[in-house]
Design a protein around this motif. Structure first.
Motif, PDB file in Angstrom:
ATOM      1  N   PRO A  75      15.275  90.575 -56.914  1.00  0.00           N
ATOM      2  CA  PRO A  75      14.655  90.479 -55.593  1.00  0.00           C
ATOM      3  C   PRO A  75      15.629  90.956 -54.511  1.00  0.00           C
ATOM      4  N   LEU A  77      17.820  90.614 -51.251  1.00  0.00           N
ATOM      5  CA  LEU A  77      18.513  89.481 -50.643  1.00  0.00           C
ATOM      6  C   LEU A  77      17.874  89.237 -49.282  1.00  0.00           C
ATOM      7  N   SER A  91      18.018  82.505 -58.283  1.00  0.00           N
ATOM      8  CA  SER A  91      18.240  83.416 -57.166  1.00  0.00           C
ATOM      9  C   SER A  91      18.209  82.671 -55.837  1.00  0.00           C
ATOM     10  N   GLU A  94      21.518  80.950 -55.333  1.00  0.00           N
ATOM     11  CA  GLU A  94      22.595  81.907 -55.038  1.00  0.00           C
ATOM     12  C   GLU A  94      22.503  82.409 -53.598  1.00  0.00           C
ATOM     13  N   PHE A 126      19.404  96.794 -53.502  1.00  0.00           N
ATOM     14  CA  PHE A 126      20.847  96.553 -53.408  1.00  0.00           C
ATOM     15  C   PHE A 126      21.158  95.239 -54.113  1.00  0.00           C
ATOM     16  N   ILE A 127      22.127  95.280 -55.029  1.00  0.00           N
ATOM     17  CA  ILE A 127      22.469  94.062 -55.780  1.00  0.00           C
ATOM     18  C   ILE A 127      23.944  93.726 -55.628  1.00  0.00           C
ATOM     19  N   ILE A 128      24.163  92.478 -55.288  1.00  0.00           N
ATOM     20  CA  ILE A 128      25.538  91.978 -55.176  1.00  0.00           C
ATOM     21  C   ILE A 128      25.522  90.522 -55.629  1.00  0.00           C
ATOM     22  N   CYS A 129      26.634  90.073 -56.206  1.00  0.00           N
ATOM     23  CA  CYS A 129      26.717  88.678 -56.652  1.00  0.00           C
ATOM     24  C   CYS A 129      26.836  87.800 -55.407  1.00  0.00           C
ATOM     25  N   ALA A 130      25.739  87.198 -54.998  1.00  0.00           N
ATOM     26  CA  ALA A 130      25.685  86.467 -53.728  1.00  0.00           C
ATOM     27  C   ALA A 130      26.679  85.306 -53.716  1.00  0.00           C
ATOM     28  N   ILE A 164      26.734  87.937 -61.866  1.00  0.00           N
ATOM     29  CA  ILE A 164      25.662  86.950 -61.653  1.00  0.00           C
ATOM     30  C   ILE A 164      25.355  86.253 -62.974  1.00  0.00           C
TER      31      ILE A 164
HETATM   32  N1  LIG Z   1      19.495  91.668 -54.695  1.00  0.00           N
HETATM   33  C1  LIG Z   1      20.390  90.851 -55.277  1.00  0.00           C
HETATM   34  O1  LIG Z   1      21.581  91.071 -55.273  1.00  0.00           O
HETATM   35  N2  LIG Z   1      19.897  89.735 -55.879  1.00  0.00           N
HETATM   36  C2  LIG Z   1      20.689  88.865 -56.632  1.00  0.00           C
HETATM   37  N3  LIG Z   1      22.041  88.585 -56.273  1.00  0.00           N
HETATM   38  C3  LIG Z   1      22.311  87.315 -56.609  1.00  0.00           C
HETATM   39  O2  LIG Z   1      23.415  86.769 -56.522  1.00  0.00           O
HETATM   40  N4  LIG Z   1      21.186  86.697 -57.040  1.00  0.00           N
HETATM   41  C4  LIG Z   1      20.140  87.565 -56.977  1.00  0.00           C
HETATM   42  O3  LIG Z   1      18.946  87.364 -57.196  1.00  0.00           O
END
Ligand SMILES: NC(=O)N[C@H]1NC(=O)NC1=O
Length: 175
Positions: A75, A77, A91, A94, A126-130, A164
């Motif tokens: 998804p 952010l 998610s 996070e 865009f994906i990042i480890c939140a 993640i």
């Molecule tokens: N878009 C995105 O980075 N989503 C992810 N990142 C994270 O840490 N959890 C997510 O679902």
């Protein structure tokens, strides 16, 4: 989800039925139940590191097209699903941990525009480890990584998915 208390030990992981394993680890890669279905065949695992390594290998060994499929399962952010309360529990937690549930109107506008622009260029979110970031570093990453090539962003996106995944496994398995 599991009908027993988490976290569980590695020997309990090794003793789960195939069905239980797929249920417990079915979302350590967002919405990717195929990963758990593959990794369960690699049991027994000696420790949690070996289990994490198996999921990481899964992510490395799949084709480029399948990597893109995995990126697309994530998804945005602070996106529409978050606003509707329709994120997976993992998610949602996070995104909350990064402070994305408390954006100012201006931060929300920048996130929306930047997410949109990124997705238009690359064809995946865009994906990042939140959990390893805060609002500001996420916005900065989103803007900086927009300048990368498609190939670079597939590599970086999958690298973030691995982080993640590892944190989600560590929430499930005692270590
Ligand atoms: N878009 C995105 O980075 N989503 C992810 N990142 C994270 O840490 N959890 C997510 O679902």
């Amino acid at each position: 989800m599991a009908s027993f208390p988490l976290p569980i030990s590695i020997s309990e992981v090794n003793s789960l039925s195939d069905e239980q394993f797929e249920s417990v680890f079915g979302n350590v890669i967002e919405l990717c139940t195929d990963a758990a279905a593959e990794v369960k065949k690699k049991r027994p695992f000696q420790d949690v590191t070996a289990l994490c390594d198996a999921f990481q290998s899964y992510l490395e060994d799949i084709s480029l097209a399948d990597k893109v499929v995995i990126l697309k399962l994530h998804p945005d952010l602070a996106g529409r699903l978050a606003a509707r309360g329709e994120l997976t529990p993992e998610s949602a937690g996070e995104q909350r941990a990064a402070g994305l549930d408390g954006l100012t109107a201006e931060q929300k506008r920048v996130m929306d525009e930047s997410n949109q622009r990124y997705k238009l260029k690359f064809g995946f979110p865009f994906i990042i480890c939140a959990r390893e970031n805060k609002v500001q570093s996420i916005i900065e990453g989103l803007q900086r990584r927009y300048n990368n090539s498609q190939e670079q962003e597939i590599i970086t996106g999958i690298y973030e998915v691995k982080k993640i995944c590892k944190l989600r496994i560590l929430d499930i398995v005692k270590h």
